[in-house]
Design a protein around this motif. Structure first.
Motif, short mmCIF file in Angstrom:
data_model
loop_
_atom_site.label_atom_id
_atom_site.label_comp_id
_atom_site.label_asym_id
_atom_site.label_seq_id
_atom_site.Cartn_x
_atom_site.Cartn_y
_atom_site.Cartn_z
N ALA A 79 34.36 21.10 39.41
CA ALA A 79 33.91 22.04 40.45
C ALA A 79 34.63 23.37 40.33
N GLY A 80 34.00 24.37 40.91
CA GLY A 80 34.60 25.69 41.11
C GLY A 80 34.40 26.12 42.54
N ARG A 81 34.84 27.33 42.84
CA ARG A 81 34.70 27.84 44.20
C ARG A 81 33.28 28.31 44.50
N THR A 82 32.50 28.56 43.47
CA THR A 82 31.12 29.02 43.59
C THR A 82 30.29 28.28 42.55
N ARG A 83 28.97 28.42 42.63
CA ARG A 83 28.11 27.80 41.61
C ARG A 83 28.36 28.40 40.24
N THR A 84 28.67 29.70 40.19
CA THR A 84 28.95 30.33 38.91
C THR A 84 30.25 29.80 38.33
N GLU A 85 31.23 29.56 39.18
CA GLU A 85 32.50 29.04 38.71
C GLU A 85 32.39 27.55 38.34
N THR A 86 31.55 26.80 39.04
CA THR A 86 31.31 25.41 38.64
C THR A 86 30.69 25.35 37.25
N ALA A 87 29.79 26.29 36.94
CA ALA A 87 29.22 26.33 35.58
C ALA A 87 30.32 26.55 34.54
N VAL A 88 31.32 27.37 34.87
CA VAL A 88 32.45 27.57 33.96
C VAL A 88 33.24 26.28 33.81
N ALA A 89 33.46 25.58 34.92
CA ALA A 89 34.19 24.31 34.85
C ALA A 89 33.46 23.31 33.96
N ILE A 90 32.14 23.29 34.03
CA ILE A 90 31.34 22.42 33.16
C ILE A 90 31.49 22.84 31.70
N ALA A 91 31.48 24.15 31.44
CA ALA A 91 31.62 24.65 30.07
C ALA A 91 32.98 24.28 29.48
N ARG A 92 34.02 24.28 30.30
CA ARG A 92 35.37 24.00 29.82
C ARG A 92 35.68 22.51 29.71
N HIS A 93 34.96 21.68 30.42
CA HIS A 93 35.34 20.28 30.54
C HIS A 93 35.26 19.57 29.19
N PRO A 94 36.31 18.84 28.79
CA PRO A 94 36.31 18.24 27.45
C PRO A 94 35.26 17.16 27.24
N ASP A 95 34.78 16.55 28.33
CA ASP A 95 33.75 15.51 28.18
C ASP A 95 32.34 16.07 28.31
N LEU A 96 32.21 17.39 28.48
CA LEU A 96 30.88 18.00 28.57
C LEU A 96 30.73 19.00 27.42
N TRP A 97 31.03 20.28 27.65
CA TRP A 97 30.95 21.22 26.53
C TRP A 97 32.28 21.34 25.80
N GLY A 98 33.37 21.42 26.56
CA GLY A 98 34.68 21.55 25.94
C GLY A 98 34.88 22.84 25.18
N VAL A 99 34.22 23.92 25.61
CA VAL A 99 34.34 25.20 24.91
C VAL A 99 35.51 25.98 25.51
N THR A 100 36.63 25.98 24.80
CA THR A 100 37.81 26.71 25.26
C THR A 100 38.26 27.78 24.28
N GLU A 101 37.56 27.92 23.15
CA GLU A 101 37.86 28.98 22.20
C GLU A 101 36.62 29.24 21.35
N LEU A 102 36.63 30.37 20.66
CA LEU A 102 35.48 30.76 19.84
C LEU A 102 35.67 30.24 18.41
N ALA A 103 34.74 29.43 17.97
CA ALA A 103 34.74 28.95 16.59
C ALA A 103 34.01 29.97 15.71
N ASP A 104 33.78 29.61 14.44
CA ASP A 104 33.09 30.54 13.53
C ASP A 104 31.74 30.96 14.08
N GLU A 105 31.03 30.01 14.69
CA GLU A 105 29.77 30.32 15.33
C GLU A 105 29.84 29.79 16.75
N ALA A 106 29.50 30.62 17.70
CA ALA A 106 29.52 30.23 19.11
C ALA A 106 28.27 30.78 19.77
N ALA A 107 27.84 30.12 20.82
CA ALA A 107 26.65 30.57 21.53
C ALA A 107 26.82 30.30 23.02
N PHE A 108 26.22 31.17 23.82
CA PHE A 108 26.22 31.03 25.26
C PHE A 108 24.83 31.39 25.78
#
Length: 568
Positions: free
Chosen positions: A446-475
């Motif tokens: 969760a986050g404080r807002t829906r936009t922040e919850t989307a960030v929490a989902i992006a960072r979560h290791p069991d979901l996207w786990g995107v915490t750094e930029l690899a050679d190719e990244a997409a958003f």
């Protein structure tokens, strides 16, 4: 000649001063211009377009204060204001460095002050040659002195070659905390390296990054950012979904790329929310006319697209009962595809369970199951793209209680954990405790807002786990506050799963950027700015796709993604 526009979009309130700064091992700064400045001994003159200044504003005093702060950080006079006014505005080729005010059309909610601006900077392979500063005039006169000074200093920093950073103690951050200690140690380090006293005026300074390592080519290698859109010219969500499917098919090699298809009604979200995991990365998610009276012509673009990408024997899943998608629509599909399956229950809860059961049948032994509120689609659709990538079932419940059919289904799925999407206003503590009592191992994301919850989902290791930029990244970005957000996000889920691209939400007019506080991850812009290049990656190819640009969102929001990722 190269150029760019670096934008500051900050909802700055007095509450921002209470946020903790991000801790860094060394003073942080980033280069906007591959490490180039105007020249190590240059003095840069700016010209004020007085005709654009909002009434009641002493613009020269505001600019003088910001320039004094910048010059103090640099250790000498680097920027000055010409006493004569100019009529110039933004033009990266006219040789006039202008400052002017305009309406950038970016606002925040009631009771907040938003100060917005951007710097358009142009440079050659040897030096910066032009810098124009544009300030939004909304609420400028009511903004406190420190905020006006910080905004102008931030844009002057861009004009001098500095990029965005994440450390809130730096004026080049998105959520600057004025702690009374200048513009930040990293800002001073960079300005003194480029313009400080004692430099050899005939040399080009070699810059180092924020952790002290000398870098080639005078500065960090920024990510190479390609910005595109999905459905920008679509006139309906049905057309937009086809556009998203076409892009997905292109990424998957074209031809009859789909192994199955998922269709749901185009006018309401409840029966559609569990559909993204069923589509996965190998099926389009398309919309058909909703309601018991809906009809679908064999000549409809949805049918035409399905003919092109789906073999006649492949299954089509229809989500919802006859009140959601009519028998007439199903009959049209059955005329050309032999395996059309309706997944439905008496309510949205049982319908989601039936869809989730099919997800588990296709992807046995899921590592996790996702649970979202049933009355608001924001959390379900942003998590749905991750579930599509991983083949995880997603079910719905009321905010204040766990639906009995859902509790039984979660136990049936046998997932190791249940990811609870959203804060306690979305899914209450009672829901969480009920899951725990059933042995379903809940974890709240969760986050404080829906936009922040989307960030929490992006960072979560069991979901996207995107915490750094690899050679190719997409958003993938989209407006998180539009009435049709659910349709945009669900249609884009197969594309997100194919690209490995987290779905991130914006405000209607920009990319929110508040820093992290306590256990929360921070807003979209803050998250993007925090992403470092992965170890061993000197540059990254970043693909940003904004869904529905033009019809469903302001252009500032789409452009903001490139700024936050690329202007580091």
């Amino acid at each position: 000649m190269r150029g760019t526009a670096a934008r500051l979009v900050g909802a700055m309130t007095t509450g921002l001063l209470l946020l903790p700064a991000v801790a860094w091992a060394a003073p942080e700064w980033r280069s906007l211009t591959d490490g180039l400045g105007w020249g190590p001994c240059a003095t840069v003159t700016f010209h004020l377009n007085e005709s654009t200044v909002p009434p009641g504003v002493d613009a020269r005093a505001d600019i003088a204060a910001a320039m004094a702060a910048v010059n103090a950080s640099a250790g000498r006079t680097v920027v000055v204001l010409d006493p004569a006014p100019t009529t110039a505005t933004q033009d990266g080729t006219d040789g006039v460095n202008s400052i002017h005010w305009t309406d950038l059309g970016v606002r925040t909610g009631p009771g907040q002050i938003q100060v917005t601006g951007y710097a358009a900077t142009a440079w050659t392979s040897e030096a910066i040659v032009n810098g124009d500063i544009v300030i939004d005039h909304n609420d400028w006169a009511q903004a406190p002195d420190w905020m006006r000074e910080a905004t102008l200093a931030h844009e002057l920093g861009h004009a001098l070659g500095l990029a965005h950073v994440a450390d809130a103690h730096e004026v080049m951050s998105y959520g600057y905390i004025d702690d009374g200690d200048g513009l930040g140690a990293g800002t001073a380090t960079a300005l003194r390296a480029l313009y400080g006293p004692g430099l050899d005026c005939g040399s080009t300074p070699v810059l180092v990054d924020s952790f002290g390592a000398e870098l080639p080519e005078h500065g960090p290698t920024p990510p190479r950012v390609a910005v595109g859109s999905v459905g920008a010219g679509a006139s309906s969500v049905r057309d937009l979904a086809i556009d998203a499917a076409v892009r997905t098919g292109h990424e998957r090699g074209g031809g009859q790329w789909a192994t199955h298809a998922v269709v749901c009604r185009d006018d309401a979200f409840p029966d559609c929310l569990a559909g993204a995991p069923l589509a996965g990365d190998s099926a389009p998610l398309l919309y058909v006319p909703g309601g018991a009276a809906g009809t679908l012509s064999p000549a409809d673009p949805v049918v035409g697209y399905l003919r092109a990408v789906l073999p006649p024997s492949a299954p089509i899943y229809v989500l919802g009962g006859t009140a959601a998608v009519s028998d007439a629509v199903v009959s049209t599909l059955q005329a050309e595809w032999s395996d059309v399956r309706r997944l439905a229950g008496p309510t949205r809860y049982e319908t989601a369970v039936e869809v989730a059961r099919e997800v588990v049948r296709r992807n046995p032994a899921p590592a996790a199951a996702l649970l979202a509120r049933s009355d608001n689609p924001a959390d379900a659709v942003t998590a749905g793209a991750a579930a599509a990538r991983l083949g995880l079932p997603l079910v719905l419940t009321m905010s204040d209680a766990l639906h009995p059919a859902v509790g039984s289904a979660l136990a049936e799925f046998g997932a190791a954990e249940t990811i609870v999407l959203g804060g306690e206003a979305a899914l209450s503590r009672a829901v969480f405790d009920d899951l725990a009592a059933r042995g379903l191992a809940p974890e709240r994301v969760a986050g404080r807002t829906r936009t922040e919850t989307a960030v929490a989902i992006a960072r979560h290791p069991d979901l996207w786990g995107v915490t750094e930029l690899a050679d190719e990244a997409a958003f993938i970005g989209l407006n998180g506050w539009h009435g049709e957000t659910w349709a945009l996000a669900l249609a884009a889920a197969p594309l997100a799963a194919t690209l490995g691209a987290p779905v991130l939400l914006t405000d209607p007019a920009g990319v929110p950027s508040a820093a992290a506080a306590g256990p929360y991850p921070g807003e979209t812009g803050h998250y993007l700015a925090m992403l470092e290049q992965a170890p061993g990656v000197l540059g990254a190819d970043v693909q940003v796709l904004y869904v529905g640009q033009g019809t469903w969102a302001d252009e500032h929001a789409a452009a903001g993604f490139a700024n936050y990722v690329g202007l580091r």
